[in-house]
Design an enzyme around this catalytic site. Structure first.
Site, PDB file in Angstrom:
ATOM      1  CB  CYS A  17      -0.865   0.003   1.150  1.00  0.00           C
ATOM      2  SG  CYS A  17      -2.070   1.376   1.345  1.00  0.00           S
ATOM      3  CG  HIS A  42      -5.844  -2.723  -1.375  1.00  0.00           C
ATOM      4  ND1 HIS A  42      -4.802  -3.099  -0.402  1.00  0.00           N
ATOM      5  CD2 HIS A  42      -5.566  -1.267  -1.143  1.00  0.00           C
ATOM      6  CE1 HIS A  42      -4.013  -2.276  -0.057  1.00  0.00           C
ATOM      7  NE2 HIS A  42      -4.213  -0.977  -0.502  1.00  0.00           N
ATOM      8  CD  GLU A  43      -6.614   1.337  -3.955  1.00  0.00           C
ATOM      9  OE1 GLU A  43      -6.746   2.393  -3.016  1.00  0.00           O
ATOM     10  OE2 GLU A  43      -5.486   0.678  -4.200  1.00  0.00           O
ATOM     11  CG  HIS A  51      -7.391   2.641   0.926  1.00  0.00           C
ATOM     12  ND1 HIS A  51      -6.505   3.176   1.992  1.00  0.00           N
ATOM     13  CD2 HIS A  51      -6.381   1.992   0.179  1.00  0.00           C
ATOM     14  CE1 HIS A  51      -5.494   2.681   2.159  1.00  0.00           C
ATOM     15  NE2 HIS A  51      -5.311   1.858   0.637  1.00  0.00           N
TER      16      HIS A  51
END
Length: 169
Positions: free
Chosen positions: A91, A133-134, A137
């Site tokens: 990351c 993953h994004e 966030h």
């Protein structure tokens, strides 16, 4: 276009649940362009707006890194997922660290593109992992949140030292 500063864990803004984009306009398109510039400069394959201190639901992705297969996902929502997979993820906000994170092998996601048009995308492999993953966030979740408290604390301490060293130079 401008490269933006990437926030480093444990910055509190990385833990914020982002607000949806209400209108895709020139200001949002400028953010998207700046996010791509930042992502390429930092040698990333994905970037979420909160990583550059923009607390809106915007993601840029290019898993090939060739600028030919860019994805912009505004207000993304996973509609379906299947299978189990995982790779060692890194990351841009957690430099120098990687960890195995459980993910779905395939996802179907609905989002808006850079022109505000809704689309649906079926993704698998690295693209599916990157999307998950994004989106994490955007929900204030980092890959370290999947680790044990002890591992998370060690990474946090090392990155605090790293940030202090950067500030001195």
């Amino acid at each position: 276009m401008t490269a933006l500063n990437v926030l480093i864990y444990p910055d509190d803004h990385l833990k914020v649940v982002c607000e949806p984009v209400t209108e895709v306009n020139d200001a949002i398109r400028k953010i998207v362009d700046d996010m791509f510039d930042t992502m390429y400069q930092e040698k990333g394959i994905g970037l979420a707006a909160p990583q550059v201190d923009i607390l809106q639901r915007i993601i840029t992705i290019d898993v090939e890194g060739d600028k030919q297969n860019q994805f912009v996902l505004i207000n993304p929502e996973i509609l379906a997922s299947e299978g189990e997979t995982g790779i060692e993820e890194g990351c841009l906000s957690i430099p120098g660290f990687r960890a195995l994170v459980p993910r779905k092998e395939k996802v179907t996601v609905r989002a808006l593109d850079r022109d505000g048009k809704e689309f649906t995308l079926d993704a698998d492999g690295l693209l599916a992992i990157c999307i998950q993953h994004e989106i994490d966030h955007l929900n204030g979740i980092l890959f370290v949140d999947y680790l044990s408290p002890l591992k998370r604390q060690r990474i946090k301490e090392k990155l605090i030292k790293y940030k202090k060293q950067i500030a001195k130079s």
